[in-house]
Design an enzyme around this catalytic site. Sequence first.
Site, PDB file in Angstrom:
ATOM      1  N   SER A 145      -5.318  46.777  -1.336  1.00 27.23           N
ATOM      2  CA  SER A 145      -6.081  48.172  -1.394  1.00 27.23           C
ATOM      3  C   SER A 145      -6.153  48.654   0.191  1.00 27.23           C
ATOM      4  CB  SER A 145      -7.520  47.968  -1.587  1.00 27.23           C
ATOM      5  OG  SER A 145      -8.411  48.928  -1.368  1.00 27.23           O
ATOM      6  N   TYR A 158     -14.908  42.380  -1.065  1.00 31.34           N
ATOM      7  CA  TYR A 158     -13.582  43.171  -1.647  1.00 31.34           C
ATOM      8  C   TYR A 158     -12.677  43.282  -0.591  1.00 31.34           C
ATOM      9  CZ  TYR A 158     -10.844  46.887  -4.032  1.00 31.34           C
ATOM     10  OH  TYR A 158      -9.952  47.749  -4.431  1.00 31.34           O
TER      11      TYR A 158
HETATM   12  N1  LIG Z   1      -8.692  52.671  -8.484  1.00 32.10           N
HETATM   13  C1  LIG Z   1      -8.735  52.623  -7.237  1.00 32.10           C
HETATM   14  O1  LIG Z   1      -9.040  53.712  -6.530  1.00 32.10           O
HETATM   15  C2  LIG Z   1      -8.086  51.604  -6.516  1.00 32.10           C
HETATM   16  C3  LIG Z   1      -7.903  50.269  -7.240  1.00 32.10           C
HETATM   17  N2  LIG Z   1      -7.312  49.130  -6.350  1.00 32.10           N
HETATM   18  C4  LIG Z   1      -6.775  47.848  -7.303  1.00 32.10           C
HETATM   19  O2  LIG Z   1      -6.178  48.375  -8.247  1.00 32.10           O
HETATM   20  C5  LIG Z   1      -6.270  47.382  -9.328  1.00 32.10           C
HETATM   21  C6  LIG Z   1      -6.599  47.894 -10.567  1.00 32.10           C
HETATM   22  O3  LIG Z   1      -7.816  48.713 -10.321  1.00 32.10           O
HETATM   23  P1  LIG Z   1      -8.087  49.662 -11.409  1.00 32.10           P
HETATM   24  O4  LIG Z   1      -7.174  50.138 -12.220  1.00 32.10           O
HETATM   25  O5  LIG Z   1      -9.024  50.789 -10.604  1.00 32.10           O
HETATM   26  O6  LIG Z   1      -9.358  48.932 -12.262  1.00 32.10           O
HETATM   27  P2  LIG Z   1      -9.940  49.319 -13.486  1.00 32.10           P
HETATM   28  O7  LIG Z   1     -11.421  48.626 -13.573  1.00 32.10           O
HETATM   29  O8  LIG Z   1      -9.809  50.577 -14.276  1.00 32.10           O
HETATM   30  O9  LIG Z   1      -9.306  48.475 -14.638  1.00 32.10           O
HETATM   31  C7  LIG Z   1      -9.041  46.939 -14.431  1.00 32.10           C
HETATM   32  C8  LIG Z   1      -8.275  46.091 -15.317  1.00 32.10           C
HETATM   33  O10 LIG Z   1      -8.206  45.009 -15.125  1.00 32.10           O
HETATM   34  C9  LIG Z   1      -8.763  44.275 -16.289  1.00 32.10           C
HETATM   35  N3  LIG Z   1      -9.681  43.087 -15.895  1.00 32.10           N
HETATM   36  C10 LIG Z   1     -10.636  43.297 -14.921  1.00 32.10           C
HETATM   37  N4  LIG Z   1     -11.214  41.983 -14.799  1.00 32.10           N
HETATM   38  C11 LIG Z   1     -10.154  41.194 -15.332  1.00 32.10           C
HETATM   39  C12 LIG Z   1     -10.297  39.729 -15.370  1.00 32.10           C
HETATM   40  N5  LIG Z   1     -10.961  39.144 -14.657  1.00 32.10           N
HETATM   41  N6  LIG Z   1      -9.077  39.222 -16.030  1.00 32.10           N
HETATM   42  C13 LIG Z   1      -8.251  40.079 -16.759  1.00 32.10           C
HETATM   43  N7  LIG Z   1      -8.390  41.382 -16.770  1.00 32.10           N
HETATM   44  C14 LIG Z   1      -9.159  41.829 -15.959  1.00 32.10           C
HETATM   45  C15 LIG Z   1      -9.579  45.294 -17.145  1.00 32.10           C
HETATM   46  O11 LIG Z   1      -9.601  45.047 -18.616  1.00 32.10           O
HETATM   47  P3  LIG Z   1     -10.611  44.179 -19.289  1.00 32.10           P
HETATM   48  O12 LIG Z   1     -11.974  44.464 -18.605  1.00 32.10           O
HETATM   49  O13 LIG Z   1     -10.618  44.584 -20.712  1.00 32.10           O
HETATM   50  O14 LIG Z   1     -10.240  42.793 -18.922  1.00 32.10           O
HETATM   51  C16 LIG Z   1      -8.710  46.674 -17.005  1.00 32.10           C
HETATM   52  O15 LIG Z   1      -7.536  46.495 -17.901  1.00 32.10           O
HETATM   53  C17 LIG Z   1      -7.501  46.592  -8.885  1.00 32.10           C
HETATM   54  O16 LIG Z   1      -7.107  45.146  -8.150  1.00 32.10           O
HETATM   55  C18 LIG Z   1      -8.326  47.089  -7.782  1.00 32.10           C
HETATM   56  O17 LIG Z   1      -8.769  46.386  -6.846  1.00 32.10           O
HETATM   57  C19 LIG Z   1      -7.250  49.194  -5.292  1.00 32.10           C
HETATM   58  C20 LIG Z   1      -7.438  50.520  -4.615  1.00 32.10           C
HETATM   59  C21 LIG Z   1      -7.950  51.614  -5.100  1.00 32.10           C
HETATM   60  C1  LIG Z   2     -10.266  52.307  -2.170  1.00 27.56           C
HETATM   61  C2  LIG Z   2     -10.777  51.000  -2.706  1.00 27.56           C
HETATM   62  O1  LIG Z   2     -10.004  49.968  -3.006  1.00 27.56           O
HETATM   63  C3  LIG Z   2     -11.685  51.489  -3.504  1.00 27.56           C
HETATM   64  O2  LIG Z   2     -13.068  51.576  -3.346  1.00 27.56           O
HETATM   65  C4  LIG Z   2     -13.824  51.125  -4.301  1.00 27.56           C
HETATM   66  O3  LIG Z   2     -15.130  50.984  -4.331  1.00 27.56           O
HETATM   67  C5  LIG Z   2     -13.065  50.615  -5.550  1.00 27.56           C
HETATM   68  O4  LIG Z   2     -13.544  49.663  -5.740  1.00 27.56           O
HETATM   69  C6  LIG Z   2     -11.821  50.945  -5.296  1.00 27.56           C
HETATM   70  O5  LIG Z   2     -11.065  49.730  -5.190  1.00 27.56           O
END
Ligand SMILES: NC(=O)C1=CN([C@@H]2O[C@H](COP(=O)(O)OP(=O)(O)OC[C@H]3O[C@@H](n4cnc5c(N)ncnc54)[C@H](OP(=O)(O)O)[C@@H]3O)[C@@H](O)[C@H]2O)C=CC1
Ligand SMILES: C[C@H](O)[C@@H]1OC(=O)[C@H](O)[C@@H]1O
Length: 255
Positions: A145, A158
């Site tokens: 991130s 985080y």
């Molecule tokens: N969206 C954003 O703006 C940003 C996201 N990120 C990173 O991108 C990645 C994806 O984020 P995002 O798509 O937004 O997240 P979401 O919460 O939208 O999706 C997360 C996904 O991961 C699964 N998941 C969550 N926890 C677990 C677990 N413990 N084991 C297995 N699967 C899990 C969920 O399915 P289920 O709950 O059914 O397991 C879901 O498919 C993360 O690492 C996040 O930190 C980084 C920067 C910005």
């Molecule tokens: C950009 C960050 O990663 C973003 O900030 C949040 O609070 C969410 O968790 C996303 O990961």
Amino acid sequence: MYLPSFKLEDKLAVITGATKGIGKAIALAYAESGADVVLISRTRHSLEALKEEIEVSGRKAYIICEDVKDYTAIISQLDKQIGQRKIDVWVNNAGINIRSEALEVTEEEMDQIIGVNMKSSFFLAQAAAKRMKKHNQGKIINISSVGGHVALRTGVVYAMTKSALIQMTKNLAMEWGKYGINVNAIGPWYFPTALTEELLKDEDYVADILARTPLKRIGKLEELAGTAVFLASDASNYITGQTLFVDGGMTIYGF
Ligand SMILES: NC(=O)C1=CN([C@@H]2O[C@H](COP(=O)(O)OP(=O)(O)OC[C@H]3O[C@@H](n4cnc5c(N)ncnc54)[C@H](OP(=O)(O)O)[C@@H]3O)[C@@H](O)[C@H]2O)C=CC1
Ligand SMILES: C[C@H](O)[C@@H]1OC(=O)[C@H](O)[C@@H]1O
């Protein structure tokens, strides 16, 4: 030949957190690029729905319904489902956030975030590399991130885990390059997913995001998936240890 392939024909890619948001976008983009996929998340009906969507397009999708914290269960299910099939790409995408102020962080919150975002990512990368080493080839992609590079108001723990993924990427790239394994990271800024849904409903919060974003807009999931396809493809074979910030310019914004 001056243009290596950006396609993923017949490769096998594993994506953790594959059923929503960034992970789902990557899984769909990989399948569209010709790869078979292993989908990992905790919700079986979501996995089965995505498997069906991908297999209609002609690619094979395996599902593993596990929490990434149970990485030993994932590893044993992998062996059962794909046998000794080569894993070409492993995407450590699953991640969570609990947005507490530093003075309020609890040990339980820290253990949860570190367990999912950092510890699981390391041991799953280790398991992937043990398989990839046998073929002297592989691509590991860690979803970090911008919060691992600059200070955000979205939680110190985080941020610690996302920064750790950036450093882990460098160290593993250094150690595993001799095995033909590329290790890179992607550092997203804000993208519209379940993780950010509530934040992106707040107009003032979005205004703050855009004020720090040279491209003056939130990212589109397909723009992030494109970076993941590039890092999975032969076109990135000489790139390792790097973090590509897909951030609309946010991390270079000064004043
Ligand atoms: N969206 C954003 O703006 C940003 C996201 N990120 C990173 O991108 C990645 C994806 O984020 P995002 O798509 O937004 O997240 P979401 O919460 O939208 O999706 C997360 C996904 O991961 C699964 N998941 C969550 N926890 C677990 C677990 N413990 N084991 C297995 N699967 C899990 C969920 O399915 P289920 O709950 O059914 O397991 C879901 O498919 C993360 O690492 C996040 O930190 C980084 C920067 C910005
Ligand atoms: C950009 C960050 O990663 C973003 O900030 C949040 O609070 C969410 O968790 C996303 O990961």
